[in-house]
Design an enzyme around this catalytic site. Structure first.
Site, PDB file in Angstrom:
ATOM      1  N   ASP A 104       0.785  -1.253   0.000  1.00  0.00           N
ATOM      2  CA  ASP A 104       0.000   0.000   0.000  1.00  0.00           C
ATOM      3  C   ASP A 104       0.809   1.292   0.000  1.00  0.00           C
ATOM      4  OD1 ASP A 104      -1.936  -1.906   0.197  1.00  0.00           O
ATOM      5  OD2 ASP A 104      -2.777  -1.238   2.099  1.00  0.00           O
ATOM      6  N   GLU A 164      -4.640  -0.748  -1.355  1.00  0.00           N
ATOM      7  CA  GLU A 164      -5.962  -0.859  -0.719  1.00  0.00           C
ATOM      8  C   GLU A 164      -6.907  -0.042  -1.578  1.00  0.00           C
ATOM      9  OE1 GLU A 164      -6.063  -0.054   3.473  1.00  0.00           O
ATOM     10  OE2 GLU A 164      -8.252  -0.038   3.519  1.00  0.00           O
ATOM     11  N   LYS A 217      -6.658  -4.777  -3.263  1.00  0.00           N
ATOM     12  CA  LYS A 217      -7.274  -5.510  -2.139  1.00  0.00           C
ATOM     13  C   LYS A 217      -8.305  -4.617  -1.448  1.00  0.00           C
ATOM     14  CE  LYS A 217      -3.504  -4.399   1.132  1.00  0.00           C
ATOM     15  NZ  LYS A 217      -4.274  -3.540   2.037  1.00  0.00           N
ATOM     16  N   VAL A 259       3.325   0.180   4.168  1.00  0.00           N
ATOM     17  CA  VAL A 259       2.576   0.890   5.222  1.00  0.00           C
ATOM     18  C   VAL A 259       1.150   0.345   5.338  1.00  0.00           C
ATOM     19  CG1 VAL A 259       3.899   2.976   4.825  1.00  0.00           C
ATOM     20  CG2 VAL A 259       1.753   2.703   3.607  1.00  0.00           C
ATOM     21  N   THR A 260       0.516   0.626   6.483  1.00  0.00           N
ATOM     22  CA  THR A 260       1.139   1.045   7.712  1.00  0.00           C
ATOM     23  C   THR A 260       1.486  -0.215   8.508  1.00  0.00           C
ATOM     24  OG1 THR A 260      -0.964   1.233   8.925  1.00  0.00           O
ATOM     25  CG2 THR A 260      -0.170   3.207   7.820  1.00  0.00           C
ATOM     26  N   CYS A 307      -2.140  -2.557   7.638  1.00  0.00           N
ATOM     27  CA  CYS A 307      -2.149  -3.449   6.480  1.00  0.00           C
ATOM     28  C   CYS A 307      -0.926  -4.358   6.395  1.00  0.00           C
ATOM     29  CB  CYS A 307      -2.326  -2.634   5.201  1.00  0.00           C
ATOM     30  SG  CYS A 307      -3.987  -1.927   5.111  1.00  0.00           S
TER      31      CYS A 307
HETATM   32  C1  C5J Z   1      -3.045   0.582   5.511  1.00  0.00           C
HETATM   33  C2  C5J Z   1      -4.827   1.732   6.612  1.00  0.00           C
HETATM   34  N1  C5J Z   1      -2.513   0.391   4.320  1.00  0.00           N
HETATM   35  N2  C5J Z   1      -4.061   2.173   7.605  1.00  0.00           N
HETATM   36  N3  C5J Z   1      -4.310   1.090   5.553  1.00  0.00           N
HETATM   37  O1  C5J Z   1      -2.410   0.338   6.519  1.00  0.00           O
HETATM   38  O2  C5J Z   1      -6.022   1.931   6.645  1.00  0.00           O
END
Ligand code: C5J
Length: 227
Positions: A28, A76, A133, A161-162, A166
């Site tokens: 992500d 995402e 995803k 991240v993060t 994720c």
């Molecule tokens: C991810 C989020 N990529 N923090 N998404 O960690 O919503």
């Protein structure tokens, strides 16, 4: 390169890297989370810690590309009609922008919008896999497991991240499916630095209950040594 090589300084103990059955997975690193004006910032977060890891991720990616290793990027993202976004996810928190709303980089977390693209520095090459995803984990609602199985991959090297959302969710999903997971400590970030540290501890606790961690330098040094 040898088939199996030990990353001695990995935590909580040496990680037996099997280079030919490993893939690099970058979670992500998309504009919505990493750049000012995106979804992450609309939730009240400071994006600088995420921006800070871009050079490290790029360095490892460049190296792995030179070795012709498999690269997987995830984003995402949701369908434009939000049919894959549960109300419970869209209504969470009190952001200035919700998933699907129009923001400065297009509709937030919607496939194909500018903000949903991977940051320029890490743009996927044509031969690399991009997994869209709808959830936090890279395996939920995707074909990732089938793809990795078909390619004989059983180890995943994580960046992105993060850390506590994720990345950790994807590592737990991977661990449940039988993959050995290694997270590169300086190639992952959270909006909350203390959450990142806690996550590194959680992953490696109880004898690598979810997986291993090491620095990008330790990872690259071991690969170099085995050329
Ligand atoms: C991810 C989020 N990529 N923090 N998404 O960690 O919503």
């Amino acid at each position: 390169m040898n088939n199996l090589t030990l990353i001695e300084n990995a935590k909580p103990f040496g990680f037996p890297l099997s280079i030919h059955s490993a893939a690099l997975i970058i979670i992500d690193m998309q504009r919505d989370f990493v750049e000012p004006g995106g979804f992450g910032e609309s939730l009240g977060n400071r994006v600088q810690p995420l921006q800070d890891i871009i050079p490290v991720v790029k360095h490892v990616l460049t190296y792995w590309r030179q070795k012709e290793g498999l690269v997987i990027h995830t984003r995402e993202s949701h369908l434009a009609d939000l049919s894959d976004c549960p109300v419970s996810k869209r209504d969470r928190g009190n952001p200035t922008l919700r998933i699907g709303d129009s923001g400065p980089m297009g509709r937030i977390l919607i496939r194909g919008e500018a903000g949903n693209a991977i940051v320029d520095e890490l743009t996927p090459l044509h031969n690399e896999v991009v997994i869209d995803k709808p959830g936090k984990g890279a395996f939920y609602g995707t074909d990732l497991h089938r793809l990795l199985q078909s390619l004989g991959i059983d180890q995943l090297i994580f960046m992105g991240v993060t850390t506590e959302v994720c990345v950790q969710t994807s590592m737990r999903e991977a661990n449940d499916r039988g993959y050995e997971c290694l997270l590169l400590e300086d190639a992952t970030a959270s909006y909350f630095p203390h959450f990142k540290l806690a996550t590194l501890d959680m992953i490696t606790a109880q004898g690598a209950i979810v997986g291993w961690t090491c620095t990008s330098e330790e990872f690259l040094k071991v690969i170099e040594k085995n050329e």
